[in-house]
Write a protein that holds these residues in place. Structure first.
Motif, short mmCIF file in Angstrom:
data_model
loop_
_atom_site.label_atom_id
_atom_site.label_comp_id
_atom_site.label_asym_id
_atom_site.label_seq_id
_atom_site.Cartn_x
_atom_site.Cartn_y
_atom_site.Cartn_z
N HIS A 1 18.15 25.52 8.61
CA HIS A 1 18.84 24.48 9.41
C HIS A 1 19.60 25.13 10.58
N ARG B 1 17.23 25.77 13.37
CA ARG B 1 16.88 24.49 14.02
C ARG B 1 18.01 24.03 14.94
N SER C 1 24.89 -1.92 17.14
CA SER C 1 24.27 -1.29 15.97
C SER C 1 25.12 -1.58 14.74
N ALA D 1 22.16 18.28 6.81
CA ALA D 1 21.58 19.44 6.13
C ALA D 1 22.26 19.65 4.77
N TYR E 1 23.02 7.71 22.15
CA TYR E 1 23.72 8.65 23.06
C TYR E 1 24.02 7.97 24.40
N CYS F 1 21.92 2.12 18.52
CA CYS F 1 20.55 1.63 18.36
C CYS F 1 20.15 1.82 16.91
#
Ligand code: B12
Ligand code: SF4
Length: 357
Positions: free
Chosen positions: A40, A43, A107, A152, A227, A251
């Motif tokens: 992780h 990444r 949202s 993670a 964002y 969203c």
């Protein structure tokens, strides 16, 4: 309910007790992770190097402390990871709101009270309950509040898997939940992670209106409507505006389309239920709010953080995306001389779309 004392430090038994106490605090699931986040970290570094975090400087600020719990909080040996469902209403209602071009779509995580305080309070109580049983111990509680790689940790704690849309999904409960953690110096053995069940599915990748999921498990936040409407302070890039539709705060599309959310349960928390009619309001109603009304109506809500200026910016885009109607065009005209250049520019863009022939 009095908790039976744990006689000796039987950590296997303690883990089961912590699960019970956590459920009593309203968490749907509690798991345990170690402090090694393995790949992780790689990444995360790749994601930052690609610039996918955009203006979210805080994502880069703390370096590898985000992926190394024991460097953020020295002495941390294990992490208690929890999740709490937040879905306040059926997916049918959400789809209706999204499909109605006169309505403003907020949202679902942001319809009720801001979750940060509630989650932190419950985590704190859970930690205090543990301390009552085992004596004082070292801990820190987090929810979206610090450089912590929450998904993670939750994946490692067996709460679910990170899906292609990059949210954590649970096989029995979908993905409409918040995450929180207690970093602790108790040596609690990690739980086993669960398998990934995305398979060949790519529904979230294909549905994203702004193509933000650029590859499975890779989200370019700069394209994500969440964002663009919440984190971004400046102008929304024009090519992305049409894809935003009537979404004015966050969203939910990638989660709405995910087959695992057929198993999602509604929240048990009254605090997460819609307030101030946020689930049903019209674009024009919201656009009419002056700053005082915005502050009054969003008290205690996460929405307040974006401020009135970005609120109007987002609404101007959504109105520009609605089918042309004289009332919408007129509302935009009324704000053409707004004090904020940011608002003025988005209002002019919206008006151009409303009055195009
Ligand atoms: C920054 C942030 C955002 C950003 C960026 C999102 C992102 N994917 O990182 C923006 C503003 C876009 C955002 C949006 C949303 N967010 Co947010 N956000 C965060 C925050 C603060 C950090 C996330 C993070 O660490 N990103 C770093 C990148 C590297 O992580 P990642 O993209 O997930 O990448 C991981 C994997 O995909 C994988 N990976 C990456 N690349 C590759 C490549 C390959 C080949 C493979 C196999 C794997 C892989 O490894 C990475 C590291 O684990 C967390 C809170 C926290 N402190 O953790 C909340 C959090 C993730 N957000 C949350 C929520 C609810 C949302 C929204 C649903 C809100 C909304 N309705 O608008 C959307 C969902 C959008 C989406 N599809 O992700 C919840 C998610 C709960 C859950 N069930 O997972 C969190 C955990 C907050 C909380 N405490 O509950 N968010
Ligand atoms: S929509 Fe499909 S690919 Fe995307 S997260 Fe859900 S199961 Fe995985």
């Amino acid at each position: 309910m009095p908790h039976a004392a744990i006689s000796s430090p039987d950590f296997a038994e303690l883990k089961e007790r912590i699960r019970e106490w956590g459920r009593a605090q309203g968490f749907q699931q509690i798991g345990f992770a170690g402090v090694d986040l393995g790949e992780h970290e790689t990444r995360l570094i790749e994601w930052l190097a690609a610039g996918f975090h955009g203006e979210m400087d805080y994502m880069a600020r703390h370096g590898v402390k985000r992926s190394r719990p024991a460097e953020l909080e020295p002495g941390t040996l294990s992490v208690i990871s929890v999740r709490m469902d937040y879905l306040p209403e059926s997916m049918r209602n959400m789809k209706e709101a999204l499909a109605d071009p006169a309505a403003a779509y907020v949202s679902r995580y942001a319809l009720g009270r801001d979750y940060h305080k509630l989650m932190r309070r419950r985590l704190q109580r859970l930690a205090e309950t543990i301390a009552e049983q085992v004596g004082p111990f070292g801990y820190r509680v987090y929810t979206d509040s610090a450089p912590v790689l929450e998904k993670a940790l939750a994946e490692n704690a067996g709460l679910g898997w990170i899906g292609k849309h990059t949210n954590l999904i649970n096989r029995e409960a979908g993905s409409w939940f918040f995450l929180g953690e207690i970093y602790t110096n108790l040596p609690l053995a990690p739980d086993r992670p669960v398998a990934n069940h995305c398979g060949q599915c790519r529904a979230c990748i294909d549905v994203c209106p702004t193509r933000a999921i650029v590859a499975p498990y890779r989200l370019d936040a700069r394209r994500c409507i969440s964002y663009l409407t919440i984190e971004l302070k400046g102008p929304i890039p024009e090519p992305l505006r049409p894809g935003i539709g009537n979404r004015i705060y966050g969203c939910d599309d990638c989660q709405m389309v995910c087959p695992w959310n057929r198993f999602a349960r509604l929240t048990e928390e009254a605090d997460f239920l819609p307030r101030q009619g946020l689930d049903r309001a019209l674009l024009l109603e919201f656009f009419a709010w002056d700053e005082a009304e915005f502050l009054r109506r969003t008290e205690g809500s996460a929405i307040r953080r974006i401020g009135h200026e970005r609120w109007l910016r987002n609404l101007a885009v959504a109105i520009g995306n609605a089918p042309p109607h004289p009332d919408l065009a007129e509302a935009l005209r009324q704000r053409l001389d707004a004090a904020s250049p940011l608002v003025r520019e988005h209002v002019a863009w919206g008006l151009g779309r409303q009055t195009r022939s």
